[in-house]
Design an enzyme around this catalytic site. Sequence first.
Site, PDB file in Angstrom:
ATOM      1  N   HIS A 182      32.445  45.190  39.112  1.00 36.57           N
ATOM      2  CA  HIS A 182      33.423  44.412  38.430  1.00 36.57           C
ATOM      3  C   HIS A 182      34.221  45.360  37.558  1.00 36.57           C
ATOM      4  O   HIS A 182      35.428  45.065  37.313  1.00 36.57           O
ATOM      5  CB  HIS A 182      32.796  43.479  37.569  1.00 36.57           C
ATOM      6  CG  HIS A 182      32.089  42.120  38.090  1.00 36.57           C
ATOM      7  ND1 HIS A 182      32.442  41.041  37.951  1.00 36.57           N
ATOM      8  CD2 HIS A 182      31.310  42.245  39.357  1.00 36.57           C
ATOM      9  CE1 HIS A 182      31.839  40.248  38.593  1.00 36.57           C
ATOM     10  NE2 HIS A 182      30.915  40.779  39.670  1.00 36.57           N
ATOM     11  N   GLN A 187      33.660  55.741  49.118  1.00 38.54           N
ATOM     12  CA  GLN A 187      34.185  54.845  50.217  1.00 38.54           C
ATOM     13  C   GLN A 187      35.584  54.955  50.645  1.00 38.54           C
ATOM     14  O   GLN A 187      35.873  54.624  51.712  1.00 38.54           O
ATOM     15  CB  GLN A 187      33.427  53.488  49.703  1.00 38.54           C
ATOM     16  CG  GLN A 187      33.723  52.444  50.783  1.00 38.54           C
ATOM     17  CD  GLN A 187      32.865  51.219  50.402  1.00 38.54           C
ATOM     18  OE1 GLN A 187      31.557  51.416  50.807  1.00 38.54           O
ATOM     19  NE2 GLN A 187      33.367  50.149  49.962  1.00 38.54           N
ATOM     20  N   TRP A 206      33.423  42.058  47.513  1.00 40.53           N
ATOM     21  CA  TRP A 206      35.018  41.712  47.689  1.00 40.53           C
ATOM     22  C   TRP A 206      35.504  43.051  47.271  1.00 40.53           C
ATOM     23  O   TRP A 206      36.538  43.351  47.971  1.00 40.53           O
ATOM     24  CB  TRP A 206      35.317  40.595  46.630  1.00 40.53           C
ATOM     25  CG  TRP A 206      36.573  40.210  46.921  1.00 40.53           C
ATOM     26  CD1 TRP A 206      37.937  40.148  46.054  1.00 40.53           C
ATOM     27  CD2 TRP A 206      37.036  39.711  48.138  1.00 40.53           C
ATOM     28  NE1 TRP A 206      38.850  39.454  46.783  1.00 40.53           N
ATOM     29  CE2 TRP A 206      38.643  39.406  47.984  1.00 40.53           C
ATOM     30  CE3 TRP A 206      36.491  39.218  49.488  1.00 40.53           C
ATOM     31  CZ2 TRP A 206      39.037  38.617  49.098  1.00 40.53           C
ATOM     32  CZ3 TRP A 206      37.186  38.744  50.291  1.00 40.53           C
ATOM     33  CH2 TRP A 206      38.587  38.497  50.317  1.00 40.53           C
ATOM     34  N   ASN A 207      35.026  44.174  46.476  1.00 40.42           N
ATOM     35  CA  ASN A 207      35.834  45.326  46.501  1.00 40.42           C
ATOM     36  C   ASN A 207      35.607  45.971  47.985  1.00 40.42           C
ATOM     37  O   ASN A 207      36.619  46.603  48.261  1.00 40.42           O
ATOM     38  CB  ASN A 207      35.128  46.215  45.712  1.00 40.42           C
ATOM     39  CG  ASN A 207      35.557  45.650  44.089  1.00 40.42           C
ATOM     40  OD1 ASN A 207      36.202  45.085  43.947  1.00 40.42           O
ATOM     41  ND2 ASN A 207      34.755  46.433  43.218  1.00 40.42           N
ATOM     42  N   SER A 208      34.604  45.972  48.578  1.00 43.83           N
ATOM     43  CA  SER A 208      34.632  46.791  49.839  1.00 43.83           C
ATOM     44  C   SER A 208      35.112  45.909  50.774  1.00 43.83           C
ATOM     45  O   SER A 208      35.997  46.677  51.922  1.00 43.83           O
ATOM     46  CB  SER A 208      32.861  46.623  50.264  1.00 43.83           C
ATOM     47  OG  SER A 208      32.100  47.587  49.564  1.00 43.83           O
ATOM     48  N   ASP A 239      36.328  39.005  32.311  1.00 47.73           N
ATOM     49  CA  ASP A 239      35.678  38.822  33.579  1.00 47.73           C
ATOM     50  C   ASP A 239      35.084  37.508  33.949  1.00 47.73           C
ATOM     51  O   ASP A 239      34.700  36.960  32.850  1.00 47.73           O
ATOM     52  CB  ASP A 239      34.809  40.025  33.790  1.00 47.73           C
ATOM     53  CG  ASP A 239      34.086  40.219  35.147  1.00 47.73           C
ATOM     54  OD1 ASP A 239      33.294  39.263  35.474  1.00 47.73           O
ATOM     55  OD2 ASP A 239      34.398  41.196  35.478  1.00 47.73           O
ATOM     56  N   GLU A 285      38.961  46.840  50.358  1.00 46.84           N
ATOM     57  CA  GLU A 285      39.075  48.239  50.738  1.00 46.84           C
ATOM     58  C   GLU A 285      39.270  48.557  52.356  1.00 46.84           C
ATOM     59  O   GLU A 285      39.971  49.253  52.790  1.00 46.84           O
ATOM     60  CB  GLU A 285      37.910  49.196  50.404  1.00 46.84           C
ATOM     61  CG  GLU A 285      38.103  49.347  48.597  1.00 46.84           C
ATOM     62  CD  GLU A 285      36.807  49.969  47.884  1.00 46.84           C
ATOM     63  OE1 GLU A 285      36.820  49.991  46.743  1.00 46.84           O
ATOM     64  OE2 GLU A 285      35.826  50.171  48.781  1.00 46.84           O
ATOM     65  N   GLU A 331      27.817  35.880  46.120  1.00 49.58           N
ATOM     66  CA  GLU A 331      28.758  35.008  46.800  1.00 49.58           C
ATOM     67  C   GLU A 331      28.831  35.833  48.372  1.00 49.58           C
ATOM     68  O   GLU A 331      29.876  35.227  49.020  1.00 49.58           O
ATOM     69  CB  GLU A 331      30.007  34.806  46.248  1.00 49.58           C
ATOM     70  CG  GLU A 331      30.921  36.068  46.142  1.00 49.58           C
ATOM     71  CD  GLU A 331      30.550  37.401  45.626  1.00 49.58           C
ATOM     72  OE1 GLU A 331      31.596  38.075  45.502  1.00 49.58           O
ATOM     73  OE2 GLU A 331      29.441  37.366  44.979  1.00 49.58           O
TER      74      GLU A 331
END
Length: 476
Positions: free
Chosen positions: A17, A349, A367-369, A116, A372, A388
């Site tokens: 986050h 990554q 969601w970040n991955s 956030d 990316e 989620e």
Amino acid sequence: METKTHIALVTVPVYSHLRSILEFTKRLVHLNQNIHVTCINPTFGSSICNNVKSLFESLPSNINYMFLPPINLEDLPKDIHPALKVEATLHRSIPSIYDVLNTLHSSSKLVAVISDGLINEVLRLTKKLDILAYSYFPSTTMLLSLCLHSSNLDKTISSANKDLLEPLEIPGCIPINSTDLPDPMLDRSSEGYKIFLEANDRFYLADGIMINSFLALEETTIRALQEKEDEGIPSIYPIGPFVQNVSCDNGSDLEYLQFLDKQEKKSVLYVSFGSGGTLFSEQIIELAFGLELSGQNFLWVLRPPNKHGVIDDLDSGEYEDEILYNFLPNGFLERTKGKGLVVPYWAPQIEILGHSSIGGFLTHCGWNSTLESVVNGIPIIAWPLFAEQKMNAVLLSDGLKVAIRPKVNENGIVEREEIAKVVKNLMVGEEGKEIHQRMEKLKGNAIDALKENGSSTMTLTHLALKLESLGSHLGT
């Protein structure tokens, strides 16, 4: 002297986050350099770990930051789920956050507070100060739609969500099976479900919600929410994708780079479960054998097993590398030498996904991955773990059709044969080729969204101008 538009940002102590909201903040002040941001950061534990420090030390001069005094969590069980530790930290930080906001507003007239989405109780605090309150939502618009409609959905569901036979209809989204709902929704009689509903209702206090997504990725859902703004839905701002734009400057002598440089283009499957995700012992064994059976090249970031499926992503490793490798099958490293590489705990990554030899990504669907993977055009094997992530997997596999999701047996295990089949399908099969084509198109859409006249850049630019105008008004 020119008056700066002052905004406060409230983060949460979760590395994924933090990365997301800080990338958003850097983009905001880059687009409008008259905006000044103060980041307020709740903490737990006795010290701030190095990877978090590096995030803040790289911020530009018009973003200041402060860490609140660590929250004492000694009364909590030692083996508490990391998510519950974060939840307790946020709840206990609210009084300190309010004090800081009040002080900042008294001294410099805050224009707005952006918090956030995990700590949307700040929206209520901000309303007390009579200033604009925004939420930064670091996940999908699909999840946001569920959150905004969860109370209405609750009224229409008569049985426990986990027992629903028909897929759930979320406004603007593809249907989703009850088993793929976020963890708090799986038991409507639990205290966690009640807290989930109450938190979701607080989103309606927001003057706007900024989403780390972009129009071409979730257009139907975004439009559906925007069309309901007259009905009380907060203004929706799709402004992503925000992906950390850094790489490790450690030269080409790193083992993982040497390995990747030797492989053919798009021939390596990258296996990683995010900044904190991991598997239980039996599943690590099955994954190892599955990768071996597939015959495909792989780069695997290995973490120790954990019953929760997650380790504290702000802590360092607790095992030496040699001990960590003991969780793998006997002889696995020797049998896969040259075709596979196991990296303990962590790897860069973003740099890896951008390497030409990477042709697939086995991911937990954080969601970040996911983003990316999208911005690099890398096809996905969707292996969700918690939170989620199952919803994200549905979006990727059933909605966007850029992922393959392996089948889980009746004991909750993905067996080695299934893993080998899915890996081969993605890396060298016909379905994998089609997925790659669709992902390449999404990659182009993501790049376009962030161009000067792209949908996300224009949306964030207009929002920044609105905030600057309010700041100028306060300064007169």
